[in-house]
Design a protein around this motif. Sequence first.
Motif, PDB file in Angstrom:
ATOM      1  N   LYS A   1       2.570   7.113   0.820  1.00 25.00           N
ATOM      2  CA  LYS A   1       3.650   6.375   1.475  1.00 25.00           C
ATOM      3  C   LYS A   1       3.608   6.559   2.982  1.00 25.00           C
ATOM      4  O   LYS A   1       3.963   5.647   3.737  1.00 25.00           O
ATOM      5  N   ASP A   2       3.185   7.740   3.450  1.00 27.11           N
ATOM      6  CA  ASP A   2       3.038   7.943   4.893  1.00 27.11           C
ATOM      7  C   ASP A   2       1.936   7.048   5.453  1.00 27.11           C
ATOM      8  O   ASP A   2       2.073   6.505   6.559  1.00 27.11           O
TER       9      ASP A   2
ATOM     10  N   LEU B   1       0.772   0.643  -4.708  1.00 29.65           N
ATOM     11  CA  LEU B   1       0.682   2.105  -4.600  1.00 29.65           C
ATOM     12  C   LEU B   1      -0.015   2.725  -5.801  1.00 29.65           C
ATOM     13  O   LEU B   1       0.281   3.857  -6.193  1.00 29.65           O
TER      14      LEU B   1
ATOM     15  N   GLU C   1      -2.878   4.684  -7.539  1.00 27.87           N
ATOM     16  CA  GLU C   1      -3.584   5.833  -6.995  1.00 27.87           C
ATOM     17  C   GLU C   1      -5.097   5.628  -7.000  1.00 27.87           C
ATOM     18  O   GLU C   1      -5.850   6.406  -7.581  1.00 27.87           O
TER      19      GLU C   1
ATOM     20  N   GLY D   1       3.555   3.325   4.808  1.00 24.78           N
ATOM     21  CA  GLY D   1       4.934   2.987   5.147  1.00 24.78           C
ATOM     22  C   GLY D   1       5.145   2.771   6.627  1.00 24.78           C
ATOM     23  O   GLY D   1       4.448   3.333   7.480  1.00 24.78           O
ATOM     24  N   ASN D   2       6.107   1.919   6.942  1.00 22.77           N
ATOM     25  CA  ASN D   2       6.567   1.667   8.308  1.00 22.77           C
ATOM     26  C   ASN D   2       5.497   1.094   9.236  1.00 22.77           C
ATOM     27  O   ASN D   2       5.646   1.137  10.453  1.00 22.77           O
TER      28      ASN D   2
ATOM     29  N   ASP E   1       1.235  11.828   2.465  1.00 16.14           N
ATOM     30  CA  ASP E   1       0.834  11.170   1.228  1.00 16.14           C
ATOM     31  C   ASP E   1       0.654   9.662   1.413  1.00 16.14           C
ATOM     32  O   ASP E   1       0.646   9.144   2.531  1.00 16.14           O
TER      33      ASP E   1
END
Length: 882
Positions: free
Chosen positions: A174-175, A260, A262, A178-179, A172
């Motif tokens: 965040k993947d 974030l 959409e 993220g990081n 999704d």
Amino acid sequence: MNERPILVFPSPQEADRTRRPFGSGAPQKPDIQRQAERLSPMFQRLQDAFEAKRVDALQNPSGTEPEETLVIEIVGNSIPGFFNAIRKVEGLEWMGEMEVDDIVPDGDFYHEDQHEKELNGHLYFIMSDQRALDEIISLWNRYSKNPSMKFERGLEKFKSLFRFAKDIRRWDVKDRLGNTGALDIWRDQIEHDGEGLIKFEMELWFRGDNSTRKRAENNIRFFVDQAGGRVIGQSVIEEIAYHGMLAEIPAKAMHDIIDLEEIELVRCEEIMFFQAVGQMAIGYPSSEEIDESGEDRVLPLSDSPMPEGDPVIAILDGLPLANHRLLADRLNIDDIYNREGNYQANQRKHGTVIASLIIHGDRNNTESPLSRPVFILPIMKPDTRSSDMRESVPDDHLIVDLFHIAVKKMLDNERGEGSAPYVKVINLSICDINRPFNRFMSPLAKLLDWLSAKYSVLFIVSAGNHTKDIALGMSWKEFEAMDNRQKEDRIVKSIMDDIRNRKILSPAETINGLSIGSLHYDNCQDYYEGNRFDPFENLLPSPISSFGGGYRRSIKPDIIFPGGKQLYIRPAKLSEESIEISQYTRSPGNKSACPGANSGSTTEESFSCGTSNATALISRAAGVCHESLTKIFDDNQLDDMRIYEAPLLKTMLVHGSSLGEAGDNLLRVLQSIHAPRPSDFTFGSTKPPGRKGRNRDSKKFIRQWMGYGIPDIDRVLNCTEQRATLLGFGQLKDGEAHIFSLPLPHPIDLLLEKSLRFTITLAWLSPIASKTQRYRRAGLWFELHGDHKNSFKRCSMSADDWQAARRGTVQHEIFEGSNKPTSFDNDNIEIKVNCRKDAGEIIHPVAYGLAVSIEVKDGIDIQVYDEIRERIAQRPALGIEI
């Protein structure tokens, strides 16, 4: 002339590889009833997501069927053959796999003897359409009702998936964000210019056919245009499963991504990661900060001969000042990107420093220049937007594309068009400060690994610098009241506590290349401190040098080398609780050529430090090793050896490495601060580790900072009466092995009680399989073999992480005698080099290099070198027909 040159092993014996045992201690898993309770809601959420996608698809101008990327987390070993099972289900496409070692245990999955210990496992990434998901759910429903039922041919592997699956979910937003560190970088850019355009990169899931890739590209172009931006460029490199796009959008749209919201672009299934634009940039002090200490800058130059022959060392960096007195007529420059038109003479800093260090070494010492010219292909240019005379790789191209084109131009000689086809080592003293290593191999690291195996070339790569302030955890006044050793302990502890923010930088995670950290050392004897201070009184790694490990917990950085002493500024206020680095170009540091403040100056030198310098000095060492290697080939009448040059050079550069004084000092520091478990090795336990655990974690921390240690190149190239070094080489395919036999000096019954020591180094360049978690196609390893294999034991550090030493493409271990000889009839020790396939088939035999040194302790008067030379001379010479 060297009276005791490196020896060459006789021809090895061919054998079958050793069968390595499978691991034990499988974690506990839930029964089928509990799995049904866990997994059924996960599948329902996936169905709901597809239904929502189907509704959205009615508004999708592309008219394509919606897809989702599924992330399946399994506990334990990878499922053999699961890739083939995926291909049996229409609508499923394998996107990749990744090994993980930090799965949080729960009441369903755990180690029986250590409930709080984190679990090993794998992540599978699968692209699925609605029909394929329906098929998976159908298989699950049948299995959950009757686990013993038979599936259709080719689908049995799904049973293992259902047994060991801990989580099944969508990839999704965040993947994708993220990081990666991108969000913080974009926030800073928006704060600086909230009305401008912000560039970013998108790494797409690599699709198996061109039409699907084209459809993904068109979808993304539409969404970027919808956000008010434009696509600047893209790159597809099938060999590393890479599809990247470079784009820019208004700051307002980027702000929506950060929050974030959409918006369509961030929800796009074709995108695996959003990344900040790669930033390979080097900044320098402004002109008023250049050293004004009055040091003599006129160069004392010896009458060294000019270089001859073809370059074997190449540099990808900035444009050097080619007419500098230290560099004139010593460089071959191929300016394929027309960088010269962008540079003023006084802007040619980094390329000048790196070229000088490679050719002449640290000018604090007295060394002869390399005997061959050095090739340089400039990829950086001055950044006119910066105020610190920064050079950087331009942000209007994908970095991966620039490197791909540059290396192919240099080495691709199929039609005789390679500009430097004899290059065996490529120096990369720059890295992407926006991409610290975080589990996933970066596209640039994958590219280097593929190019390395394709062209049999060794990349020597900077591990990266972290120049951020060091938090002291106390005021400067309190810090100043400590003695020097306490200050040293405090700084190391502060760095240790911040290890997560000091990781190696892309592409330092390359498995085929050597990644180089920096040792806090140079040979500058006298210097003016002023308001600066040295953070360490003892020999230690540089405080700015990055931390590993590497992919699949391999050892990274591989080695560290003197990169100059990095001083820090004394805070002006006693209440300050952090210290910042000094960026002056005055001593101490590695001394090298540099452009002068005036454009006509060609004789100036300056001082600098960091992993870039250490990397350049290791590349210089590779040039010195190549000269020695060429002579070894000639003396032993070995022809057509080019395929072995890169793996042998890699072997020789690591072979003399040890943790030495710096490792001892660091272990002492860690023990004095009680070495709390680093966050990377925390398994969730609230119980403080005991002394044994603290020592184990201290040694892991040392490996993260120092790798295999500090190379002693002279020790490798020059044997002594009591020490002999031998080189071996060969090519192996899956299932094959070579056994090298080394004579033990007499009398062996006296030597094996810790009086005899072996150092063994094995290196190779592995082809890669980009979509699998194992990634490395060829796994090679050595082991002691034969009658005396139990008469030796690994030395301390080798014993602690011998498994980590086998996860990369260089294995370096030290053994010493520990028992009486097991046999007096056989006075040889055998070293067995094995090969097995790790990820996919090994299509072509893999070339390797092997170095073995055997020595006795000081004070034992045994002529080791002469005895071994005499005894191996009686055997058939090693040749390339192996």
